[in-house]
Design a protein around this motif. Structure first.
Motif, PDB file in Angstrom:
ATOM      1  N   CYS A   1      11.054  -0.181   3.573  1.00 31.64           N
ATOM      2  CA  CYS A   1      10.268   0.925   3.020  1.00 31.64           C
ATOM      3  C   CYS A   1      10.984   2.266   3.228  1.00 31.64           C
ATOM      4  O   CYS A   1      10.903   3.152   2.378  1.00 31.64           O
ATOM      5  N   GLY A   2      11.680   2.390   4.336  1.00 32.48           N
ATOM      6  CA  GLY A   2      12.471   3.600   4.562  1.00 32.48           C
ATOM      7  C   GLY A   2      13.525   3.779   3.479  1.00 32.48           C
ATOM      8  O   GLY A   2      13.718   4.876   2.947  1.00 32.48           O
ATOM      9  N   HIS A   3      14.191   2.678   3.105  1.00 32.90           N
ATOM     10  CA  HIS A   3      15.186   2.734   2.017  1.00 32.90           C
ATOM     11  C   HIS A   3      14.504   3.066   0.689  1.00 32.90           C
ATOM     12  O   HIS A   3      15.036   3.846  -0.111  1.00 32.90           O
ATOM     13  N   TYR A   4      13.332   2.480   0.476  1.00 32.16           N
ATOM     14  CA  TYR A   4      12.587   2.735  -0.755  1.00 32.16           C
ATOM     15  C   TYR A   4      12.251   4.225  -0.887  1.00 32.16           C
ATOM     16  O   TYR A   4      12.459   4.831  -1.948  1.00 32.16           O
ATOM     17  N   VAL A   5      11.758   4.817   0.191  1.00 30.54           N
ATOM     18  CA  VAL A   5      11.407   6.238   0.165  1.00 30.54           C
ATOM     19  C   VAL A   5      12.660   7.089  -0.052  1.00 30.54           C
ATOM     20  O   VAL A   5      12.645   8.043  -0.839  1.00 30.54           O
ATOM     21  N   ASP A   6      13.762   6.724   0.606  1.00 30.87           N
ATOM     22  CA  ASP A   6      15.016   7.460   0.411  1.00 30.87           C
ATOM     23  C   ASP A   6      15.478   7.384  -1.041  1.00 30.87           C
ATOM     24  O   ASP A   6      15.921   8.382  -1.616  1.00 30.87           O
ATOM     25  N   GLN A   7      15.371   6.197  -1.647  1.00 31.73           N
ATOM     26  CA  GLN A   7      15.760   6.043  -3.053  1.00 31.73           C
ATOM     27  C   GLN A   7      14.847   6.868  -3.960  1.00 31.73           C
ATOM     28  O   GLN A   7      15.312   7.493  -4.919  1.00 31.73           O
TER      29      GLN A   7
ATOM     30  N   GLU B 195       0.835  -1.211   0.000  1.00 30.13           N
ATOM     31  CA  GLU B 195       0.000   0.000   0.000  1.00 30.13           C
ATOM     32  C   GLU B 195       0.867   1.256   0.000  1.00 30.13           C
ATOM     33  O   GLU B 195       0.537   2.241  -0.660  1.00 30.13           O
ATOM     34  N   LEU B 196       1.976   1.210   0.720  1.00 28.56           N
ATOM     35  CA  LEU B 196       2.878   2.359   0.740  1.00 28.56           C
ATOM     36  C   LEU B 196       3.408   2.639  -0.658  1.00 28.56           C
ATOM     37  O   LEU B 196       3.432   3.791  -1.100  1.00 28.56           O
ATOM     38  N   VAL B 197       3.792   1.588  -1.377  1.00 30.41           N
ATOM     39  CA  VAL B 197       4.306   1.755  -2.733  1.00 30.41           C
ATOM     40  C   VAL B 197       3.268   2.432  -3.625  1.00 30.41           C
ATOM     41  O   VAL B 197       3.604   3.268  -4.459  1.00 30.41           O
ATOM     42  N   GLU B 198       2.001   2.100  -3.431  1.00 24.70           N
ATOM     43  CA  GLU B 198       0.936   2.674  -4.252  1.00 24.70           C
ATOM     44  C   GLU B 198       0.709   4.161  -4.000  1.00 24.70           C
ATOM     45  O   GLU B 198       0.234   4.869  -4.882  1.00 24.70           O
ATOM     46  N   VAL B 199       1.024   4.641  -2.798  1.00 20.85           N
ATOM     47  CA  VAL B 199       0.732   6.047  -2.464  1.00 20.85           C
ATOM     48  C   VAL B 199       1.986   6.893  -2.238  1.00 20.85           C
ATOM     49  O   VAL B 199       1.884   8.042  -1.791  1.00 20.85           O
TER      50      VAL B 199
END
Length: 79
Positions: A39-45, A8-12
């Motif tokens: 997810c923290g790494h994903y957002v940073d990227q 869900e985080l990836v979607e928003v």
């Protein structure tokens, strides 16, 4: 407050980064980020990619294409 899964985080994520989520959803994302390292790494990227690419320059139309479009718009405009 909504609890978010990784999917869900990836979607928003773009709405989150654009500050376009309501406060309860934003809080739910931040809770998830505080306990999910992946997810923290994903957002940073994602943020790094945005910084690196910035806003792409507007696409340029050829002079001929621009004139054809403007002519079409003019001919459709009510008198």
């Amino acid at each position: 407050m909504k609890r978010f899964t990784c999917g869900e985080l990836v979607e928003v994520i773009t709405a989150y980064l654009d500050d376009a989520l309501d406060q309860p959803s934003r809080a739910g994302i931040e809770v998830h980020l505080s306990c999910c390292e992946d997810c923290g790494h994903y957002v940073d990227q994602f943020r790094s990619t945005i910084r690196a690419l910035g806003d792409p320059p507007p696409e340029k139309l050829s002079h001929r294409t621009r004139e054809r479009l403007m002519s079409a718009f003019r001919s459709r405009r009510p008198a």
